[in-house]
Scaffold this active site. Structure first.
Site, PDB file in Angstrom:
ATOM      1  N   VAL A 227      45.802  36.385  62.709  1.00 24.11           N
ATOM      2  CA  VAL A 227      45.939  36.246  61.254  1.00 24.11           C
ATOM      3  C   VAL A 227      44.594  36.010  60.561  1.00 24.11           C
ATOM      4  O   VAL A 227      44.541  35.930  59.333  1.00 24.11           O
ATOM      5  CB  VAL A 227      46.902  35.090  60.875  1.00 24.11           C
ATOM      6  CG1 VAL A 227      48.300  35.382  61.377  1.00 24.11           C
ATOM      7  CG2 VAL A 227      46.397  33.745  61.385  1.00 24.11           C
ATOM      8  N   LYS A 228      43.504  35.913  61.334  1.00 26.24           N
ATOM      9  CA  LYS A 228      42.199  35.652  60.733  1.00 26.24           C
ATOM     10  C   LYS A 228      41.579  36.931  60.156  1.00 26.24           C
ATOM     11  O   LYS A 228      42.195  37.997  60.137  1.00 26.24           O
ATOM     12  CB  LYS A 228      41.271  35.018  61.773  1.00 26.24           C
ATOM     13  CG  LYS A 228      41.731  33.647  62.274  1.00 26.24           C
ATOM     14  CD  LYS A 228      41.862  32.640  61.156  1.00 26.24           C
ATOM     15  CE  LYS A 228      41.905  31.198  61.635  1.00 26.24           C
ATOM     16  NZ  LYS A 228      42.907  30.879  62.633  1.00 26.24           N
ATOM     17  N   LEU A 229      40.317  36.830  59.719  1.00 22.55           N
ATOM     18  CA  LEU A 229      39.682  37.934  58.993  1.00 22.55           C
ATOM     19  C   LEU A 229      39.534  39.179  59.860  1.00 22.55           C
ATOM     20  O   LEU A 229      39.687  40.301  59.397  1.00 22.55           O
ATOM     21  CB  LEU A 229      38.326  37.494  58.452  1.00 22.55           C
ATOM     22  CG  LEU A 229      38.314  36.616  57.192  1.00 22.55           C
ATOM     23  CD1 LEU A 229      38.947  37.354  56.028  1.00 22.55           C
ATOM     24  CD2 LEU A 229      38.973  35.261  57.387  1.00 22.55           C
TER      25      LEU A 229
END
EC number: 2.6.1.92
Length: 396
Positions: free
Chosen positions: A194-196
């Site tokens: 779910v991170k960048l």
């Protein structure tokens, strides 16, 4: 007024929209396949390529990639020399890994309250918590918004403290026009889906210190080194030594290939996140029952998450009912985070409710809305429609 889905009405969406999701395309898949067909699966050339790419992107001299963001924080705390008796000032508004890493090294987390506007650790609160046992500060770039690093560096320099910036939310974010990742002694990033960007699971620490870099390189691989210039003995070309009690925190080559491919798209990912945030902000600006995220003038966030705060005094219910109603509309809302010291494990260590009032007040009223690059404008509109539907129903 439309009947809420939680009471039997028709949901805004027929399918569930998660709050976060990886964006993986054919070029990412091919990059992984190419490595799987090659000679290296564990630590190989793509690990170094990925490290170099991240370091260059954030403007740091060195980067050390590891198996996850928590391992990266643990590694940074070890490199900082955190040990029994040391105190480390941390934010309560974060995932538990930020302070757990201090505990792994035998140190004691000391929680300083957040700024009620930015939701980041309050620099004045940091200074108030410093004692003769304080060794380091771990400020967290909550949601992607940079902390006030110049102010924190002033404090760190004044008291001779190490800064480990928890930038798990902030790859690609900027502080005063410069990418987050080079201002603190060490800066940690996470590559959870779910991170960048993602490597599946993964983390990295960037630094400008050669000494810290070398210490972390050894730590991530059992504390073992083959570097001739630092060996205590040298029995021959096969020889290696364990010099620290390290861990097997290595990242694989195929994960690094995925990360390298993802880095080619990070600016596009961030651009889309910022577009979605603007759509949210514009859509909610006249909805007086919620507060949209504030961004300080020194920060240009890449927006890992989008957090709204409800105003319970203007509603007939609490955050719990709003949350459940949005879930029933098939909007995958979440909450980030329960203040760390309120977890049972930390309560058993002696931390008590009331320690950080601003963080506790925020937690009671915050909701994370869906935000990820592959969201369509229709997805965004569904979220906005659902929020307005639920707020309209529960408005006083």
């Amino acid at each position: 007024m439309d009947k809420l889905a939680i009471f039997g009405g028709k949901p805004i969406r027929d399918t569930y929209l998660s709050y976060g999701k990886q964006t993986v395309d054919e070029s990412d898949i091919q990059a992984v396949v190419d490595v799987l067909k090659g000679d290296y699966l564990t630590t190989g050339p793509f690990v170094k390529e990925f490290e170099n790419k991240v370091a260059s992107y954030v403007g740091a001299k060195y980067a050390v990639a590891v198996s996850n963001g928590t391992a990266a924080l643990h590694m940074a705390c070890f490199a900082a020399g955190i040990k029994d008796g040391d105190e480390v000032i941390v934010s309560p508004m974060t995932f538990a890994a930020s302070s757990n890493a201090v505990l792994y090294c035998g140190g004691t987390p000391v929680f300083a309250d957040i700024d009620p506007m930015t939701y980041n650790i309050d620099p004045d609160g940091i200074e108030a918590k410093i004692t003769n046992k304080t060794k380091a500060i771990i400020p967290v770039d909550f949601s992607g918004q940079s902390v006030d690093m110049d102010r924190i560096k002033e404090i760190a320099d004044k008291y001779n403290l190490i800064i480990i910036e928890d930038a798990a939310h902030a790859l690609g974010s900027e502080y005063k026009g410069t990418k987050v990742g080079s201002k603190a002694d060490m800066v940690e990033f996470s590559f959870h889906p779910v991170k960048l960007i993602t490597t599946g699971e993964g983390g990295i620490v960037t630094t400008n210190s050669e000494k810290l870099y070398k210490k972390m390189m050894i730590f991530r691989s059992h504390g073992i080194t083959r570097e001739k210039e630092i060996l205590n003995e040298n029995h021959g070309p096969w020889y290696y030594e364990q010099q620290y009690l390290g861990y097997n925190y290595r990242l694989t080559d195929f994960q690094s290939a995925l990360g390298t491919s993802q880095m080619n798209k990070i600016e596009d990912f961030i651009s889309r996140r910022r577009e979605i945030v603007k759509l949210y902000n514009d859509s909610f600006k006249d909805l007086k029952e919620i507060v949209t995220p504030f961004e300080a003038e020194y920060s240009n966030s890449g927006w890992h998450i989008y957090v709204i705060k409800i105003k319970p005094e203007l509603l007939t219910v609490t955050r719990k009912e709003i949350f459940e109603a949005l879930q029933a509309e098939n909007i995958g809302v979440n909450v980030h985070y329960l203040p760390v010291y309120l977890h049972p494990y930390y309560r058993n260590l002696g931390y008590e409710k009331g320690l950080c009032p601003n963080a506790e007040e925020l937690y009671k009223n915050m909701i994370t809305l869906p935000l990820f690059p592959s969201m369509s404008d229709k997805d965004v509109n569904d979220v906005v429609t659902a929020v307005k539907k639920v707020i309209d129903y529960y408005r006083k």
